[in-house]
Write a protein that holds these residues in place. Structure first.
Motif, short mmCIF file in Angstrom:
data_model
loop_
_atom_site.label_atom_id
_atom_site.label_comp_id
_atom_site.label_asym_id
_atom_site.label_seq_id
_atom_site.Cartn_x
_atom_site.Cartn_y
_atom_site.Cartn_z
N MET A 1 23.41 26.80 13.03
CA MET A 1 22.65 26.70 14.39
C MET A 1 21.57 25.41 14.44
SD MET A 1 23.07 27.57 17.45
CE MET A 1 22.34 27.51 18.87
N THR A 2 20.83 25.35 13.40
CA THR A 2 19.67 24.39 13.35
C THR A 2 20.57 22.79 13.08
OG1 THR A 2 18.50 26.16 12.26
CG2 THR A 2 17.47 23.85 12.14
N ALA A 3 21.34 22.93 12.39
CA ALA A 3 21.94 21.66 12.00
C ALA A 3 22.60 20.95 13.34
CB ALA A 3 23.31 21.80 11.09
N TRP A 4 23.16 22.12 14.41
CA TRP A 4 23.56 21.29 15.49
C TRP A 4 22.53 20.92 16.49
CZ3 TRP A 4 28.33 19.85 16.24
CH2 TRP A 4 29.27 20.84 15.54
N PHE A 5 21.14 21.76 16.45
CA PHE A 5 20.03 21.43 17.12
C PHE A 5 19.64 19.93 16.46
CE2 PHE A 5 15.58 21.45 18.13
CZ PHE A 5 15.59 21.41 19.25
N VAL A 6 19.62 19.69 15.27
CA VAL A 6 19.02 18.40 14.45
C VAL A 6 19.95 17.21 15.02
CG1 VAL A 6 18.91 17.34 12.55
CG2 VAL A 6 18.05 19.81 12.91
N ILE A 7 21.37 17.53 15.14
CA ILE A 7 22.25 16.52 15.51
C ILE A 7 22.42 16.11 17.28
CG2 ILE A 7 24.55 15.96 15.63
CD1 ILE A 7 24.96 17.21 12.99
N ALA A 8 21.95 17.33 17.99
CA ALA A 8 22.22 17.23 19.16
C ALA A 8 21.05 16.41 20.00
CB ALA A 8 22.27 18.39 19.83
N VAL A 9 19.80 16.90 19.50
CA VAL A 9 18.56 16.31 20.16
C VAL A 9 18.57 14.82 20.17
CG1 VAL A 9 15.99 16.39 20.20
CG2 VAL A 9 17.41 18.70 20.03
N PRO A 10 18.70 14.28 19.02
CA PRO A 10 18.36 12.84 19.03
C PRO A 10 19.62 12.09 19.84
CG PRO A 10 18.25 13.42 16.72
CD PRO A 10 18.65 14.73 17.72
N ILE A 11 20.79 12.70 20.08
CA ILE A 11 21.92 12.05 20.55
C ILE A 11 21.37 12.31 22.22
CG2 ILE A 11 24.43 12.15 21.38
CD1 ILE A 11 24.97 12.97 18.65
N VAL A 12 21.00 13.49 22.83
CA VAL A 12 20.69 13.66 24.03
C VAL A 12 19.54 12.39 24.34
CG1 VAL A 12 19.39 15.11 25.54
CG2 VAL A 12 21.29 15.99 24.02
#
Length: 83
Positions: A1-12
């Motif tokens: 779950m944390t990995a998705w957060f680390v990837i999604a936040v910079p993209i957003v």
């Protein structure tokens, strides 16, 4: 779950920055330039000042621009040789 957060936040954040850049570019063309306001305040006529008071800077600058363009058009017509 944390990995998705680390990837999604910079993209957003990147998409938000690109969106805001487009908004800023549109506003840059619509906004009133500082030198126009200075020129208006230095050489405004009473009717243009009334428009500034009653309708805001947009209408006042519109009248000011029309007056300037009208004077330039008159000068161009006078310079043109008549046949």
């Amino acid at each position: 779950m944390t990995a998705w957060f680390v990837i999604a936040v910079p993209i957003v954040i990147m998409f938000f920055a690109l969106f805001m850049e487009r908004v800023e570019a549109r506003l840059r063309h619509v906004a009133v330039q500082e030198d126009e306001v200075e020129e208006f305040l230095e050489s405004a006529r009473p009717d243009e000042v009334r428009a500034l008071y009653g309708h805001g800077i947009g209408r006042a600058l519109e009248l000011f621009r029309l007056r300037r363009l009208g004077g330039r058009a008159r000068n161009l017509r006078q310079r043109r040789p008549r046949r």
